[in-house]
Design a protein around this motif. Sequence first.
Motif, PDB file in Angstrom:
ATOM      1  N   GLN A 148      -2.183  65.463  24.776  1.00  0.00           N
ATOM      2  CA  GLN A 148      -1.503  65.610  25.875  1.00  0.00           C
ATOM      3  C   GLN A 148      -0.408  64.592  26.013  1.00  0.00           C
ATOM      4  O   GLN A 148       0.094  64.388  27.033  1.00  0.00           O
ATOM      5  N   ALA A 149      -0.156  63.824  24.948  1.00  0.00           N
ATOM      6  CA  ALA A 149       0.709  62.706  25.024  1.00  0.00           C
ATOM      7  C   ALA A 149       0.450  61.546  25.771  1.00  0.00           C
ATOM      8  O   ALA A 149       1.223  60.744  26.090  1.00  0.00           O
ATOM      9  N   VAL A 150      -0.997  61.287  26.204  1.00  0.00           N
ATOM     10  CA  VAL A 150      -1.349  60.186  26.918  1.00  0.00           C
ATOM     11  C   VAL A 150      -1.447  58.849  26.170  1.00  0.00           C
ATOM     12  O   VAL A 150      -1.104  57.813  26.536  1.00  0.00           O
ATOM     13  N   ILE A 151      -1.986  58.797  25.134  1.00  0.00           N
ATOM     14  CA  ILE A 151      -2.390  57.880  24.103  1.00  0.00           C
ATOM     15  C   ILE A 151      -2.114  58.297  22.754  1.00  0.00           C
ATOM     16  O   ILE A 151      -1.887  59.531  22.426  1.00  0.00           O
ATOM     17  N   GLU A 152      -1.849  57.245  21.890  1.00  0.00           N
ATOM     18  CA  GLU A 152      -2.186  57.828  20.569  1.00  0.00           C
ATOM     19  C   GLU A 152      -3.397  57.122  20.084  1.00  0.00           C
ATOM     20  O   GLU A 152      -3.863  56.024  20.172  1.00  0.00           O
ATOM     21  N   VAL A 153      -4.253  58.015  19.226  1.00  0.00           N
ATOM     22  CA  VAL A 153      -5.300  57.754  18.512  1.00  0.00           C
ATOM     23  C   VAL A 153      -4.942  56.818  17.071  1.00  0.00           C
ATOM     24  O   VAL A 153      -4.399  57.663  16.255  1.00  0.00           O
ATOM     25  N   VAL A 154      -5.092  55.684  17.310  1.00  0.00           N
ATOM     26  CA  VAL A 154      -4.909  54.751  15.755  1.00  0.00           C
ATOM     27  C   VAL A 154      -5.938  55.230  14.816  1.00  0.00           C
ATOM     28  O   VAL A 154      -5.729  55.125  13.595  1.00  0.00           O
ATOM     29  N   ARG A 155      -6.946  54.933  15.383  1.00  0.00           N
ATOM     30  CA  ARG A 155      -8.293  54.984  14.362  1.00  0.00           C
ATOM     31  C   ARG A 155      -9.659  55.583  15.014  1.00  0.00           C
ATOM     32  O   ARG A 155      -9.601  55.008  16.371  1.00  0.00           O
ATOM     33  N   VAL A 156     -10.405  56.064  14.453  1.00  0.00           N
ATOM     34  CA  VAL A 156     -11.746  56.410  15.214  1.00  0.00           C
ATOM     35  C   VAL A 156     -12.874  56.321  13.942  1.00  0.00           C
ATOM     36  O   VAL A 156     -12.667  56.914  12.912  1.00  0.00           O
ATOM     37  N   ASP A 157     -13.675  55.497  14.145  1.00  0.00           N
ATOM     38  CA  ASP A 157     -14.871  55.514  13.261  1.00  0.00           C
ATOM     39  C   ASP A 157     -16.171  55.706  13.812  1.00  0.00           C
ATOM     40  O   ASP A 157     -16.589  55.190  14.855  1.00  0.00           O
ATOM     41  N   THR A 158     -16.841  56.596  13.227  1.00  0.00           N
ATOM     42  CA  THR A 158     -18.097  57.202  13.547  1.00  0.00           C
ATOM     43  C   THR A 158     -19.286  56.312  12.953  1.00  0.00           C
ATOM     44  O   THR A 158     -19.065  55.612  11.813  1.00  0.00           O
ATOM     45  N   GLU A 159     -20.557  56.717  13.276  1.00  0.00           N
ATOM     46  CA  GLU A 159     -21.843  56.072  12.491  1.00  0.00           C
ATOM     47  C   GLU A 159     -21.709  56.670  11.004  1.00  0.00           C
ATOM     48  O   GLU A 159     -21.671  57.903  11.004  1.00  0.00           O
ATOM     49  N   PRO A 160     -22.141  55.922  10.081  1.00  0.00           N
ATOM     50  CA  PRO A 160     -22.368  54.373  10.176  1.00  0.00           C
ATOM     51  C   PRO A 160     -21.256  53.722   9.809  1.00  0.00           C
ATOM     52  O   PRO A 160     -21.372  52.430   9.720  1.00  0.00           O
ATOM     53  N   SER A 161     -20.162  54.317   9.554  1.00  0.00           N
ATOM     54  CA  SER A 161     -18.888  53.765   9.218  1.00  0.00           C
ATOM     55  C   SER A 161     -18.584  52.544  10.119  1.00  0.00           C
ATOM     56  O   SER A 161     -17.908  51.292   9.867  1.00  0.00           O
ATOM     57  N   CYS A 162     -19.010  52.793  11.572  1.00  0.00           N
ATOM     58  CA  CYS A 162     -18.548  51.614  12.562  1.00  0.00           C
ATOM     59  C   CYS A 162     -19.573  50.659  12.586  1.00  0.00           C
ATOM     60  O   CYS A 162     -19.355  49.475  13.344  1.00  0.00           O
TER      61      CYS A 162
END
Length: 280
Positions: free
Chosen positions: A135-149
Amino acid sequence: MSPTDATSLLIHLSTRDIAILESLRSYRLLTTAHIRRLHFAQGHASLAAASGAVMRVLTRLETRNLVARLARRIGGVRAGSSGVTWQLGATGERLLRTMHGEKQRRRYVEPSPAFAAHTLAVADLAIGLYELQDQAVIEVVRVDTEPSCWQSFVGPHGTFEWLKPDLYAVTASGDYEDHWFFEADLATEHPPVVVRKAKVYQRYAATGAHQGRHGLFPAVIWVVPDTARAAAIEAALSADTAIQPELFRVVTTEDFRQLIATGGGTSPDAEPTAPQQTTH
């Protein structure tokens, strides 16, 4: 699965097919609705058309044992195909393991209802971030899920500890980045358990390790189902004088997207003892 077998199978799979498998690898469990929102949000005349398309693709992948559906539906029979929950099938797991050069096998079994509900809640938060990006509200730079986070660290008494967030993300809006640790709370734990988890975050923040790598410490967000649960957690955190209140936020699932859209960090000029969440 040998590299040759993987190559032979990949010939029959589209880029979107692989993306679906990678999403299941990252989030472990996804409903049909989640997969539609992630991979079928564009190019369809209606929601019904998108829903039909996703089921056709998933059924095709299921016949090759690349994906597998859980026996229990989210929302019961009335939820229809949108409530079907999916995980990697045995062949899908072997294919991705070969593609990523991994040797350790991941076992996929029917999870408990509690585990499934929590895993899907975490996935829903991540998908919400990507929808805000669409929706051009934000930019997602990074998302880490478990267990990477997860983060390991040495505590104040020399003991080895693990911080295990449900999700870590970096989002951007204009010239600013927001860094987040998310906890998906389903009101299944007593508030004192939440307070103990908050203190693990504080001990990790006190090491300065994250700040040394990124120049800041993420905002820690508990996302809860309703205002009553939010009030209970906020009261528990406030009652403990050892808690640094500026480090934590509690929001309902209804208010989650508004928080992300507006940014939840403190001033970049915050003191080091109160780690900041937002930076230029």
